[in-house]
Design an enzyme around this catalytic site. Sequence first.
Site, short mmCIF file in Angstrom:
data_model
loop_
_atom_site.label_atom_id
_atom_site.label_comp_id
_atom_site.label_asym_id
_atom_site.label_seq_id
_atom_site.Cartn_x
_atom_site.Cartn_y
_atom_site.Cartn_z
N PRO A 138 0.80 -1.23 0.00
CA PRO A 138 0.00 0.00 0.00
C PRO A 138 0.83 1.28 0.00
O PRO A 138 0.49 2.26 -0.66
CB PRO A 138 -0.82 -0.13 1.28
N SER A 142 6.07 2.43 -6.42
CA SER A 142 7.22 2.30 -7.31
C SER A 142 8.53 1.99 -6.59
O SER A 142 9.57 1.91 -7.24
CB SER A 142 7.39 3.59 -8.14
N THR A 168 -3.60 -8.49 -9.03
CA THR A 168 -4.46 -9.12 -10.04
C THR A 168 -4.62 -10.61 -9.72
O THR A 168 -3.65 -11.28 -9.36
CB THR A 168 -3.85 -8.95 -11.43
N LEU A 342 -15.76 9.31 -31.83
CA LEU A 342 -17.06 8.66 -31.71
C LEU A 342 -18.13 9.62 -31.20
O LEU A 342 -19.32 9.27 -31.18
CB LEU A 342 -16.97 7.45 -30.77
N GLU A 367 3.22 -2.28 -13.01
CA GLU A 367 4.51 -2.87 -13.42
C GLU A 367 5.47 -1.80 -13.96
O GLU A 367 6.15 -1.98 -14.96
CB GLU A 367 4.29 -4.00 -14.43
N THR A 369 5.39 2.66 -13.56
CA THR A 369 4.68 3.79 -14.15
C THR A 369 5.46 4.34 -15.33
O THR A 369 6.64 4.04 -15.53
CB THR A 369 4.48 4.91 -13.12
#
Length: 387
Positions: A138, A142, A168, A342, A367, A369
Site C-alpha cells: 500500500p 514504485s 491481479t 465517436l 509494473e 509507471t
Amino acid sequence: MSLNPYDLYDTRSLLSQEERAVHDTVARFTDERVLPIIGDAFDEGRFPRELIPEIAELGLLGSSLPEEYGGGGLNSVSYGLICQELERGDSGIRSFVSVQSSLCMYPIFAYGTQEQKQRWLPSMARGETIGCFGLTEPHGGSDPANMKTSAKKDGGDWVLNGSKMWITNGNLADIAIVWAQTDEGIQGFVVEKGMPGFAAQEIKHKMSLRASVTSGLFFDNVRVPDANRLPNVKGLKGPLGCLTQARYGITWGPIGAAIACLDEVLGYTKERILFGRPVAATQSAQLKMADMARRITMAQLLVVQLGRLKDAGTMAPTQVSLAKWNNCRMAIDIARQCRDLLGGAGITTEHCAIRHAMNLESVITYEGTETIHQLVVGRELTGINAF
C-alpha cells in the site's frame, strides 16, 4: 496494392509460420469468445472466469515454458502475439494470462526446486491452479525496496506478516507468489489459499480493469513451510526478473487495444454523416487516424525487434522499459482520440474506446509507471540514477 490498415509495414511478413499460426488462433478466440461477452463483463465488474478452461486448452498459460512442465515451448514473439490479441479483447483478459504465466509460473520455473515445478506448474498450465503475485504494498508503489512484509524463520517454517495491494487475480488465486523481507534479504514464498492467517479482499469501485479481479492480500502470522520457499534467488533481482518477463508482454498488449479502437472508429466515421459527408471524409479525422496508424506501426516494429532480442538472450531491461513506455502511451492516446471521434456515443461501453481508455490507465501505471520507465532510460543514457 492496398495495405492492411492495422499493419502498414507488413510486420506479419517478419513472423515465422508458427508465430502466424499462434496469432491467428488467439485472434479467432478473441473474436469468437471474448468480444461477444467482454462489454457486459466490464459493465458488471466481473472477470469472465468461464473462459479459463478455453484459455488453458489453447496453451496460453505458461506458453513459453518447456512442455515437460505443461508449457507450450513457444518463443517470445509468439507470447507477445498472444498478449496483443488478448488485449485487443480486453486488458483484463491479458492481465490474467500475464500474471499466471510471467509472474507466477515463471518464478516457480526460474527460482523453484524440481519438486515445486512438478507440484504446481502442470496444474497451472491446465488452469486448475490459479496464481497471483504479491509484490506491491500500500505504501510502496514504485519503491519495492521499501518492503514491509516480513518472513521470520521459525523451525522448519517461515512466519509471514504484512500486506500487498493491487494484486491481479488475488481472490481467484489458489496460490500467491509473495515476496518478503527476511534476515537474508528479500525472498519469495508460495503461499497457499487456506493457510491460517492468509486472506484476500477484493477491491471494489474500480473504473479501470473492471473485467479483472484486483485484491489486497493480508498475512497475519501465516506459517509457510520451508518447502514453499523459492530457494534459488535472493534480493530484489527475484521479483524484478519476474517483472521484466511480464513487462515484455505488456509491450505487446496495448497494440491490440489500439488496433481495436482504430478498427472501431474507421468503421464508425465512414458511416456517420455530418454536414452532408462522412466524418471520415474530413481532413481533421483523417489526420487523427493517420497519426494513430503511424504510432501503431512504430510500436509493432519495436516489439518484433524486442522479441527477437529476447529470444537471442540479449534483451536488456532498459529496452523493455522503452517499449512499455512508448506503447502504453501510444495506446492510451489513441483510445482517447477514438473516444473523441465517436462523439457522444464514445462514452458508452457499447463501443470499446472508453473501455480500453479506462483500462489503459491501469496498464500505463502497473509494473512500472510511465515516469519510472522514463527514468530507467534516462539512467541508461546518463549513467546517473535519478530515482
